[in-house]
Design an enzyme around this catalytic site. Structure first.
Site, short mmCIF file in Angstrom:
data_model
loop_
_atom_site.label_atom_id
_atom_site.label_comp_id
_atom_site.label_asym_id
_atom_site.label_seq_id
_atom_site.Cartn_x
_atom_site.Cartn_y
_atom_site.Cartn_z
N GLU A 52 -5.85 -19.15 14.54
CA GLU A 52 -5.52 -20.33 15.58
C GLU A 52 -6.60 -20.99 15.95
OE1 GLU A 52 -3.85 -19.70 19.13
OE2 GLU A 52 -5.10 -18.03 19.48
N ASP A 94 -0.72 -23.16 17.88
CA ASP A 94 -2.38 -23.81 18.57
C ASP A 94 -3.06 -24.53 16.99
OD1 ASP A 94 -2.00 -23.51 20.75
OD2 ASP A 94 -2.96 -22.19 20.60
N HIS A 138 11.83 -23.15 32.51
CA HIS A 138 12.34 -22.15 32.68
C HIS A 138 13.98 -22.52 31.62
CE1 HIS A 138 9.79 -19.40 35.25
NE2 HIS A 138 9.64 -19.82 33.82
N CYS A 177 3.11 -15.86 13.76
CA CYS A 177 3.81 -16.01 14.91
C CYS A 177 3.88 -17.50 15.40
CB CYS A 177 3.68 -15.49 15.75
SG CYS A 177 1.76 -15.41 16.74
#
Length: 758
Positions: A606, A630, A360, A677
């Site tokens: 991926e 990935d 975070h 992406c």
């Protein structure tokens, strides 16, 4: 022997004084192998020599004074060859160097092993004996094993500045970490210690249970107020959903299970801080035991929450810290709340010994545009306070006490970067079109936190990847269909008229659910993504129904299936999607049913195996989307969040670029819409290469859209195609970086590639 070896390494690691630790080490090795001499030489890479640091057998007064060049003698030969050297009669070896001051002429047999950590020679460990003989295979194996284990302990001491003790190691000292947030920062480091530390609390009991319950209740109220206050402070700085990170803390604090457990411990007779410690430690142990990156990061959140509660339980009031006008925050665990607490006080950058780019704190640092480096192993932060440093958030490097030349270089980079930021903002709402008229769709990645992380002001053409798993993670049970529908409708309506691609639940690997733990030896190759949701159609169907209901009369939804590795998985998923669509239509009136569109369905490329099944996939789905992070990880067999091998993770690796080009070429032949992406699309260098390959949609973070647009608007497609052809001929990743840097200089875009080609 294994027990002895472990004891030697453990004693060395725990010793506080290096000289004493080294002397104890050589004495123990000499006794264990029953030899006449054991010595250790440590590498001084600035002076290019090995320094004799401890010996039991050589002249004592030469320790700390005798040095051997990296290319001299048998010790130098061990370092050069980076392998053990076992010689029956050292005096007869051509590389033997006679040093009368150390008084080793009586020793004949020589065995030396290098001490190597992450390809860097830290030193040489030697044993010698008067009898001319080759040391046994057993003795050599023991010394090799000891050296390998000793390397990690020595690496830690090197990072702490203990090795050689000359102070020189503090000049330009360099540390490699994991990328938290991009950018450059130059300034004084301020080390922040937690105001309260649960790990230091001794467990005690009490007779006054009523008082302790009230103390805990008051601490909860004050901690909640503190989170609200921190969130309010950030509202004037951040407008996206990164603020919703604080909702995670509030949910943890509001969690009935958490509070009930603490209250139960108090009722058992433990005082408030002891009860809190027992419960928090239990959660942390449970999370850290799982081989899962996301849960490990949530363990840091639990620790941070526990320490903040403890601070209010202890009712501590500390004088306000005297901070420099501008500074770099350094801590063992930089949490989102710690970052929020100091961001308004001249914070330039962040360094966290623990954590990853999924934390975070990293997410919030990106939103605040504050450079951050996470997960720097062996960093002794106590010695860093008030020292000057440079953070390179692009190359994930921390420079402690840098030299004047390095500071000047980075000051120039920083000034150029600030000027560039002003320029690229002008392109934010302009179309992404090359000088010769080739257009590109730039989409935004969304869903890193629970709420709206996107903004209509970033100039995105839609959402290329909405990660649906975060709402699942911030709960203590699976979210209901209605709860999911409400969230998805907010996302889709925010981008009404623009496409939104939602990825179905992708947990496992580096993400897991607290209420649905997955314990596996190798989670990245295990039960994750579509494999989980197909095994649990009740979860998958509820999510699909929620997506379809949210899309009612908006019709801008596309559904993307993650972690596809076979055609049968696609068939099963489509069957379930069709089932959900049919069920919903049957529940609606005729005119409403006609408005319930079946969205386009795509798959993520991926897993490398599906690269060779593209024609079969094209018959089943409407679009392909490459998950470059990935795909890179699987192609190179590298965990990018493991600091030991993170340097090997590079999406400019020739194999990765050729794989991406292969996918683009075959998708074009199949007339299949193609998007991507991942981090590669976030960078202008990567974005331009992907555009040349033929990718039609690039999905990236909101902060990258303006600079990628600016780069696209300053090039011609012919230039990009020529650059791509040359890149695909490269055989080494370093050559790719160097070539791209040269080409971007020619294109006038050199400011976009600093830190990537060195």
């Amino acid at each position: 022997m294994l027990t002895i070896l472990r004891r030697i390494v453990l004693e060395f690691s725990q010793a506080s004084v290096l000289d004493q630790a080294l002397m104890r080490l050589v004495t123990q090795v000499k006794e264990t192998l029953a030899t006449q001499c054991c010595s250790i030489y440590l590498a001084d890479h600035q002076q290019q020599h090995f320094l004799l640091m401890a010996s039991n057998g050589l002249a004592p007064d030469t320790v700390g004074l005798t040095s051997i060049g990296f290319t001299e003698g048998l010790v130098g030969l061990v370092g050069q060859r980076e392998e053990p050297i076992n010689i029956a009669n050292a005096h007869q070896h051509p590389d033997f160097m006679y040093a009368p001051e150390v008084e080793e002429e009586k020793f004949q047999a020589f065995l030396g092993t290098p001490i190597i950590h992450q390809r860097k020679v830290l030193g040489v460990l030697t044993v010698q004996q008067t009898q001319a003989r080759v040391f046994s295979e057993h003795e050599e194996a023991f010394l090799v094993t000891l050296s390998a284990q000793l390397a990690m302990a020595l690496a830690s001491r090197e990072a702490q500045g203990a090795i050689l003790g000359r102070g020189q190691q503090n000049i330009g000292q360099q540390h490699k970490g994991i990328g938290g947030a991009p950018g450059i920062a130059i300034g004084e480091m301020v080390v922040i210690q937690p105001k309260a530390d649960l790990s230091a609390i001794a467990v005690n009991q009490t007779d006054d249970i009523t008082l302790q319950l009230q103390i805990f209740h008051d601490a909860v109220v004050r901690t909640l107020a503190e989170f609200c206050q921190l969130s309010e402070k950030l509202k004037s700085v951040i407008s996206d959903s990164s603020l919703d990170i604080f909702d995670v803390y509030k949910q943890l604090l509001d969690n009935d299970s958490f509070k009930v457990e603490v209250i139960a411990k108090i009722k058992q007779g433990f005082n408030a801080q002891s009860a809190l410690k027992l419960v928090v430690d239990g959660y942390v142990i449970q999370f850290e035991a799982l081989d899962d990156e996301y849960l490990r990061e949530r363990a840091y959140d639990i620790k941070d929450l526990g320490n903040r509660l403890l601070n209010h339980i202890q009712n501590q009031t500390e004088p306000e810290q005297d901070l420099p006008a501008k500074f770099i925050l350094v801590a063992e665990d930089v949490s989102a709340t710690l970052l929020a607490e100091y961001q308004h006080s001249g914070l330039l950058g962040v360094v966290s010994v623990n954590g990853s780019n999924n934390s975070h704190a990293a997410i919030l640092a990106k939103a605040l545009n504050i450079p951050a480096i996470m997960g720097i192993d062996y960093l002794a932060i106590r010695q860093l306070n008030q020292k000057r440093a440079i953070i390179d958030g692009y190359a994930y490097q921390l420079y402690v006490s840098p030299g004047a030349a390095l500071v000047t270089e980075y000051q120039h980079i920083l000034a150029t970067e600030l000027e560039l930021q002003t320029q690229v903002k002008q392109a934010a709402h302009l179309p992404a079109v090359t000088l010769d008229g080739h257009a590109m769709n730039l989409m935004v990645n969304s869903g890193l936190s629970a709420g709206l992380e996107y903004s209509q002001n970033v100039g995105a053409d839609g959402v290329g990847l909405y990660r649906t798993e975060i709402p699942f993670m911030n709960r203590n049970c699976f979210p209901s269909e209605n709860a999911q529908t409400a969230l998805y409708h907010t996302v889709l309506s925010s981008f009404a008229g623009k496409p939104v691609t939602m990825r179905t639940l992708d947990v496992g690997g580096d993400k897991s659910l607290p209420y649905f733990p997955i314990i596996e030896t190798n989670p990245f190759l295990g039960w994750r993504g579509i494999r989980i949701t197909l095994d649990h159609p009740e979860i998958f169907l509820v999510q699909i129904r929620a997506m379809l209901r949210a899309n009612y009369q908006l019709d801008n939804l596309a559904i993307m299936l993650p972690m596809i590795s076979s055609i049968s998985e696609v068939d099963e998923a489509i069957k379930l999607i069709n089932q959900a669509h049919y069920e919903l239509r049957s529940e609606l009136l005729n005119d409403q049913a006609d408005c319930l569109a079946r969205p386009k369905i795509g798959v993520m490329i991926e897993v490398p195996s599906v690269m060779f099944q593209l024609p079969e996939l094209a018959d089943k789905v409407d679009f392909f989307s490459v998950g470059s992070n990935d795909l890179t990880q699987y192609l190179l067999a590298v965990d990018r969040n493991n600091s030991r091998v993170a340097s090997l993770y590079d999406f400019y690796h020739p194999a990765v670029l050729r794989a991406l080009n292969y996918i683009a070429e075959h998708s074009s032949q199949l007339k299949m819409p193609l998007s991507i992406c991942g981090e590669l699309a976030n960078e202008p260098t990567g974005a331009l290469l992907l555009m040349a390959m033929g990718y039609q949609n690039l999905s990236m973070s909101a902060h990258s859209i303006a600079k990628v647009k600016w780069a696209i608007r300053h090039v011609e497609m012919q230039q990009l195609e020529s650059m791509l052809a040359a890149v695909l001929r490269q055989t080494d990743v370093l050559n790719v970086h160097r070539y791209l840097h040269q080409q971007f200089v020619k294109l006038g875009l050199e400011d976009f590639v600093h830190g990537k080609w060195e």
